[in-house]
Design a protein around this motif. Sequence first.
Motif, PDB file in Angstrom:
ATOM      1  N   GLY A  44      46.004  75.257  54.127  1.00  0.00           N
ATOM      2  CA  GLY A  44      44.723  75.382  54.666  1.00  0.00           C
ATOM      3  C   GLY A  44      44.728  75.652  55.976  1.00  0.00           C
ATOM      4  N   GLY A  45      45.706  75.399  56.907  1.00  0.00           N
ATOM      5  CA  GLY A  45      45.976  75.601  58.037  1.00  0.00           C
ATOM      6  C   GLY A  45      45.201  74.848  59.146  1.00  0.00           C
ATOM      7  N   GLY A  50      44.390  67.325  54.479  1.00  0.00           N
ATOM      8  CA  GLY A  50      43.387  67.315  53.569  1.00  0.00           C
ATOM      9  C   GLY A  50      42.632  68.457  53.453  1.00  0.00           C
ATOM     10  N   THR A  51      43.372  69.728  53.892  1.00  0.00           N
ATOM     11  CA  THR A  51      42.535  71.183  54.093  1.00  0.00           C
ATOM     12  C   THR A  51      43.581  71.855  52.711  1.00  0.00           C
ATOM     13  N   GLU A  52      42.905  72.739  52.143  1.00  0.00           N
ATOM     14  CA  GLU A  52      43.605  73.662  51.412  1.00  0.00           C
ATOM     15  C   GLU A  52      42.979  75.016  51.470  1.00  0.00           C
ATOM     16  N   GLY A  53      43.730  76.154  51.270  1.00  0.00           N
ATOM     17  CA  GLY A  53      43.286  77.630  51.268  1.00  0.00           C
ATOM     18  C   GLY A  53      42.749  77.961  49.909  1.00  0.00           C
ATOM     19  N   TRP A  54      41.584  78.958  49.809  1.00  0.00           N
ATOM     20  CA  TRP A  54      41.207  79.151  48.635  1.00  0.00           C
ATOM     21  C   TRP A  54      42.117  80.024  47.565  1.00  0.00           C
ATOM     22  N   GLY A  55      43.303  80.750  48.376  1.00  0.00           N
ATOM     23  CA  GLY A  55      44.341  81.281  47.817  1.00  0.00           C
ATOM     24  C   GLY A  55      45.047  80.593  46.893  1.00  0.00           C
ATOM     25  N   SER A 217      31.217  67.513  52.765  1.00  0.00           N
ATOM     26  CA  SER A 217      32.218  66.756  52.411  1.00  0.00           C
ATOM     27  C   SER A 217      33.725  67.861  52.378  1.00  0.00           C
ATOM     28  N   PHE A 218      33.145  69.119  51.974  1.00  0.00           N
ATOM     29  CA  PHE A 218      34.197  70.264  51.945  1.00  0.00           C
ATOM     30  C   PHE A 218      34.761  70.367  53.374  1.00  0.00           C
ATOM     31  N   TYR A 219      34.489  69.774  54.335  1.00  0.00           N
ATOM     32  CA  TYR A 219      34.956  70.354  55.740  1.00  0.00           C
ATOM     33  C   TYR A 219      35.324  68.852  56.373  1.00  0.00           C
ATOM     34  N   PRO A 220      36.724  68.326  55.925  1.00  0.00           N
ATOM     35  CA  PRO A 220      37.072  67.033  56.646  1.00  0.00           C
ATOM     36  C   PRO A 220      37.688  66.896  57.925  1.00  0.00           C
ATOM     37  N   ASN A 221      37.750  67.952  58.478  1.00  0.00           N
ATOM     38  CA  ASN A 221      38.352  68.046  59.908  1.00  0.00           C
ATOM     39  C   ASN A 221      37.470  68.751  60.990  1.00  0.00           C
ATOM     40  N   ASP A 222      37.030  69.961  60.409  1.00  0.00           N
ATOM     41  CA  ASP A 222      36.126  70.991  61.531  1.00  0.00           C
ATOM     42  C   ASP A 222      35.299  71.773  60.507  1.00  0.00           C
ATOM     43  N   SER A 227      38.232  71.272  52.305  1.00  0.00           N
ATOM     44  CA  SER A 227      39.093  70.521  51.392  1.00  0.00           C
ATOM     45  C   SER A 227      39.655  70.918  50.112  1.00  0.00           C
ATOM     46  N   PRO A 228      40.459  70.606  49.415  1.00  0.00           N
ATOM     47  CA  PRO A 228      40.832  71.182  48.019  1.00  0.00           C
ATOM     48  C   PRO A 228      39.700  71.415  47.247  1.00  0.00           C
ATOM     49  N   ASP A 229      38.573  70.574  47.261  1.00  0.00           N
ATOM     50  CA  ASP A 229      37.364  70.874  46.363  1.00  0.00           C
ATOM     51  C   ASP A 229      36.574  72.059  47.038  1.00  0.00           C
ATOM     52  N   GLY A 230      36.686  71.780  48.467  1.00  0.00           N
ATOM     53  CA  GLY A 230      35.682  73.159  48.746  1.00  0.00           C
ATOM     54  C   GLY A 230      36.635  74.631  48.385  1.00  0.00           C
ATOM     55  N   ALA A 231      38.066  74.551  48.748  1.00  0.00           N
ATOM     56  CA  ALA A 231      38.624  75.810  48.415  1.00  0.00           C
ATOM     57  C   ALA A 231      38.625  76.215  47.021  1.00  0.00           C
TER      58      ALA A 231
END
Length: 265
Positions: A44-45, A50-55, A217-222, A227-231
């Motif tokens: 997710g970068g 706690g972030t993840e990219g949709w790819g 809830s999909f945006y834990p930091n910014d 998040s993984p669920d959002g991705a």
Amino acid sequence: MKFSVLALLPALIASAAGRPAENLEKRATPKVYLAGDSTMAKGGGGSGTGTEGWGVYLPYSMNIQVVNDAIGGRSARSFTNEGRFQTIIDAVQPGDFVVIEFGHNDGGSLSTTDNGRTDCFGDGTQTCTSPTTGETVYTFVFYEVQAGKAIQAKGGNVIFSSQTPDNPWEGGSFTYTPSRFVGYAQTAAKAIGAAYVDHGQYVANEFQALGLSTVTSFYPNDHTHTSPDGANVVAAAFVKGVLCANDALAPFVKNSTSSVPGSCI
């Protein structure tokens, strides 16, 4: 290794050209390559954890291999200048797919400084000069068209995907205003006869339906990195766009159109 940004400049927005590699034998089992920024990349970068990219979640919907070459902090310009597009171009075989999605890092101004990512403003052959390095800087559309034509010349299928939105519920009510890079991606697709998925609109529609609490809830930091669920939701929105467009990638999607949330646009 970089490919020349000058060779294609005169014909940037020419009518869609035929693909010289159309008659090449296609790979029996194609691959999907992903070119993008942190919103697509593994991890997710974003700042913090706690972030993840949709790819990362796209392979779960595909019957063919997905190669995620997205990397955080990149724009269409820096992905070009660092030779990352060229790496994908070198790897592509006839019948492969390349999904190109940028926009989050392409904005800004070149008036006084240059972060190495900002593109020249405009949707065609405009050029700027970097005030920091003296580099000739091209437009978002130019960089995308250049990469797309090179992929097509190898017999690959190009899908230009529009920039995904920042949290449209950030202010407490839903607001989605597409950035100029959404339109630029569509312009690039039209220029070379490539497929286009308005990923931004598909994501916005699904986020509107899910509501303030869930999407927040999909945006834990910014407001950009999910998040993984959002991705996972963002990946499903891309799949929905592919199925609704019924483009060349659609037969390799495991899901049926009706099984993916949302409506076609």
